[in-house]
Design a protein around this motif. Structure first.
Motif, PDB file in Angstrom:
ATOM      1  N   PHE A   1       0.836  -1.205   0.000  1.00 14.12           N
ATOM      2  CA  PHE A   1       0.000   0.000   0.000  1.00 14.12           C
ATOM      3  C   PHE A   1       0.871   1.257   0.000  1.00 14.12           C
ATOM      4  O   PHE A   1       0.655   2.185  -0.793  1.00 14.12           O
ATOM      5  CB  PHE A   1      -0.914  -0.002   1.224  1.00 14.12           C
ATOM      6  CG  PHE A   1      -1.716   1.264   1.382  1.00 14.12           C
ATOM      7  CD1 PHE A   1      -2.861   1.477   0.625  1.00 14.12           C
ATOM      8  CD2 PHE A   1      -1.331   2.248   2.284  1.00 14.12           C
ATOM      9  CE1 PHE A   1      -3.600   2.648   0.756  1.00 14.12           C
ATOM     10  CE2 PHE A   1      -2.066   3.413   2.430  1.00 14.12           C
ATOM     11  CZ  PHE A   1      -3.207   3.612   1.665  1.00 14.12           C
TER      12      PHE A   1
ATOM     13  N   ASN B   1     -13.055   7.966   6.307  1.00 16.07           N
ATOM     14  CA  ASN B   1     -13.661   7.539   5.035  1.00 16.07           C
ATOM     15  C   ASN B   1     -13.315   8.468   3.888  1.00 16.07           C
ATOM     16  O   ASN B   1     -13.447   8.099   2.723  1.00 16.07           O
ATOM     17  CB  ASN B   1     -15.186   7.461   5.191  1.00 16.07           C
ATOM     18  CG  ASN B   1     -15.608   6.307   6.078  1.00 16.07           C
ATOM     19  OD1 ASN B   1     -14.891   5.311   6.174  1.00 16.07           O
ATOM     20  ND2 ASN B   1     -16.751   6.448   6.742  1.00 16.07           N
TER      21      ASN B   1
ATOM     22  N   VAL C   1      -6.910   6.212   2.182  1.00 14.69           N
ATOM     23  CA  VAL C   1      -7.351   4.898   1.692  1.00 14.69           C
ATOM     24  C   VAL C   1      -8.404   5.068   0.602  1.00 14.69           C
ATOM     25  O   VAL C   1      -8.357   4.417  -0.446  1.00 14.69           O
ATOM     26  CB  VAL C   1      -7.900   4.042   2.852  1.00 14.69           C
ATOM     27  CG1 VAL C   1      -8.559   2.778   2.310  1.00 14.69           C
ATOM     28  CG2 VAL C   1      -6.777   3.673   3.816  1.00 14.69           C
ATOM     29  N   ASN C   2      -9.329   5.972   0.829  1.00 15.51           N
ATOM     30  CA  ASN C   2     -10.358   6.245  -0.168  1.00 15.51           C
ATOM     31  C   ASN C   2      -9.757   6.842  -1.429  1.00 15.51           C
ATOM     32  O   ASN C   2     -10.141   6.496  -2.558  1.00 15.51           O
ATOM     33  CB  ASN C   2     -11.390   7.219   0.427  1.00 15.51           C
ATOM     34  CG  ASN C   2     -12.546   7.473  -0.509  1.00 15.51           C
ATOM     35  OD1 ASN C   2     -13.216   6.537  -0.951  1.00 15.51           O
ATOM     36  ND2 ASN C   2     -12.806   8.737  -0.809  1.00 15.51           N
TER      37      ASN C   2
ATOM     38  N   ALA D   1      -8.080   4.190  -3.461  1.00  9.56           N
ATOM     39  CA  ALA D   1      -9.055   3.358  -4.181  1.00  9.56           C
ATOM     40  C   ALA D   1      -9.397   3.998  -5.524  1.00  9.56           C
ATOM     41  O   ALA D   1      -9.550   3.311  -6.546  1.00  9.56           O
ATOM     42  CB  ALA D   1     -10.313   3.178  -3.336  1.00  9.56           C
ATOM     43  N   LYS D   2      -9.487   5.330  -5.550  1.00 10.58           N
ATOM     44  CA  LYS D   2      -9.725   6.039  -6.814  1.00 10.58           C
ATOM     45  C   LYS D   2      -8.518   5.912  -7.734  1.00 10.58           C
ATOM     46  O   LYS D   2      -8.651   5.704  -8.941  1.00 10.58           O
ATOM     47  CB  LYS D   2     -10.005   7.527  -6.543  1.00 10.58           C
ATOM     48  CG  LYS D   2     -11.241   7.803  -5.701  1.00 10.58           C
ATOM     49  CD  LYS D   2     -11.348   9.304  -5.412  1.00 10.58           C
ATOM     50  CE  LYS D   2     -12.468   9.617  -4.444  1.00 10.58           C
ATOM     51  NZ  LYS D   2     -12.506  11.063  -4.107  1.00 10.58           N
TER      52      LYS D   2
ATOM     53  N   ARG E   1      -6.343   3.524  -7.952  1.00 12.66           N
ATOM     54  CA  ARG E   1      -6.188   2.186  -8.539  1.00 12.66           C
ATOM     55  C   ARG E   1      -7.018   2.016  -9.797  1.00 12.66           C
ATOM     56  O   ARG E   1      -6.673   1.230 -10.685  1.00 12.66           O
ATOM     57  CB  ARG E   1      -6.543   1.116  -7.512  1.00 12.66           C
ATOM     58  CG  ARG E   1      -5.521   0.988  -6.402  1.00 12.66           C
ATOM     59  CD  ARG E   1      -5.778  -0.225  -5.515  1.00 12.66           C
ATOM     60  NE  ARG E   1      -4.921  -0.199  -4.348  1.00 12.66           N
ATOM     61  CZ  ARG E   1      -5.285   0.298  -3.175  1.00 12.66           C
ATOM     62  NH1 ARG E   1      -6.510   0.803  -3.019  1.00 12.66           N
ATOM     63  NH2 ARG E   1      -4.455   0.294  -2.157  1.00 12.66           N
TER      64      ARG E   1
END
Length: 389
Positions: free
Chosen positions: A296, A361, A365-366, A369-370, A372
């Motif tokens: 990560f 949130n 991490v969020n 996710a975008k 990726r």
């Protein structure tokens, strides 16, 4: 129109204006990748949305619609004697393809330009269908400057560090006692760090920084270990893979780029990543979560470098890894950087960091996710436009 895979086409102007915010280049020129739905729709190369065939138009051979097509012929390899330097081959992507063909000839000595003129082609795809030996070497010169930011700070690596082979370093080691060392492994692969502050059995080169430049040395590690850094160290990629060997010539000419506002949080990230790497090497079999955390953080590093160089790509996709990482971790990473070098303190700070990046949130991490979703597309963009970055 009878279009086929690999034909160069354009979109109807009104439709192009409608979808251009989803495309990572400003030219209305595309290769057809696939025909779908019995020819009712198509996929275009580097475009992730399905396009109705009714929106596809041919490209006129008129010096305007086809202006950004260039010709990149395959040339047989030169014979190089042992004492000669390897000859460089440069393709001028700004040279109009028909102009280039005036200097390309068939076995009878006729220029490709004359051959094409004899057949009076109107559209580029007609030329492609009729002359496949020419078609396979046509390329589109995507002008990427709107997406590439000229960073305020950049410098050649050999201007801020002495670069030498590990063997030479060992022979002169006593001369470098007060220098900051960065050790470089020869082999490049996507999942391994190339630059570390610890010597390994695979060390091939050493970067020597002034003894007060810890910050610059650690940022060099951060940049070199990113996918962009590895890409710039390779002469070429094989099937899009970041694999190959570091050469001392590529190290010396590597340009290190940064943006001052984010440089500090980049250095903190590299410090943390290398500590996690040490723990993962020692305990990875017993604590598998360390491998996931290391992966990560490596992806965060890749995204941060890519965003610094190509911020408009991230802006188009409406996210920012740099801002979120700085926002979520600045205070913790400062504590980490200033902490005593003890395992208990490091573990405590790593625990705090995991809580910070996983509890919000709307945090990193969020944002990752975008990232990726676009990761492969962004990296392919970087590979294709390496010379412009």
């Amino acid at each position: 129109m009878d279009f086929k895979k690999n034909d160069i086409v354009r979109l109807r102007n009104e439709y192009f204006d409608k979808i251009k915010s989803k495309i990572f280049f400003p030219q209305n020129l595309f290769f057809i990748d696939k025909l779908l739905d019995d020819g009712m729709s198509v996929l275009l190369r580097n475009v992730d949305i399905k396009i109705p065939s009714s929106e596809i138009c041919p490209v006129k051979i008129d010096g305007e619609e086809d202006r950004f097509i260039y010709y990149d012929p395959v040339i047989a390899a030169d014979v190089v004697r042992p004492d000669e330097a390897i000859k460089c081959r440069h393709v001028d992507r700004d040279e109009y393809y028909l102009q280039k063909m005036k200097n390309c000839f068939d076995s009878k000595g006729r220029s490709y330009y004359d051959i094409l003129n004899e057949e009076h082609f109107v559209y580029v795809h007609e030329l492609q269908h009729s002359k496949p030996f020419i078609s396979r070497n046509l390329r589109i010169n995507y002008k990427v400057s709107p997406f590439i930011k000229p960073l305020p700070s950049k410098m050649k690596l050999d201007a801020i560090a002495t670069v030498m082979t590990y063997k030479k370093y060992l022979d002169t080691q006593h001369e470098w006692n007060n220098s900051i060392k960065v050790y470089i492994e020869k082999e490049i692969c996507p999942s391994k760090m190339v630059a570390t502050s610890v010597c390994t059995e695979k060390t091939a080169y050493v970067l020597l920084f002034e003894n007060d430049n810890h910050f610059g040395a650690k940022y060099a590690e951060f940049y070199i270990n990113s996918s962009i850094g590895k890409l710039f160290l390779l002469n070429k990629t094989t099937n899009g893979k970041l694999e190959g060997n570091v050469t001392i010539a590529n190290l010396r000419k590597l340009i290190i780029r940064w943006e001052d506002i984010y440089k500090e949080c980049c250095v903190y990230l590299e410090c943390l990543t290398q500590v996690i790497n040490v723990y993962e090497n020692r305990l990875g079999k017993d604590i598998s979560a360390l491998t996931g955390l290391l992966s990560f953080l490596s992806q965060v590093r890749d995204a941060m470098v890519m965003e610094m160089i190509m911020p408009d790509l991230f802006q188009k996709a409406n996210f920012s890894v740099l801002k979120k990482w700085k926002q979520d971790t600045d205070a913790i990473m400062l504590d980490f950087n200033l902490a005593e070098d003890t395992p208990n303190k490091q573990i405590e700070l790593i625990e705090n960091l995991i809580k910070a990046i996983g509890s919000n949130n709307d945090g990193i991490v969020n944002e990752m996710a975008k990232y990726r979703i676009y990761m492969l597309e962004f990296m392919r963009f970087a590979e294709q436009n390496k010379t412009d970055l």
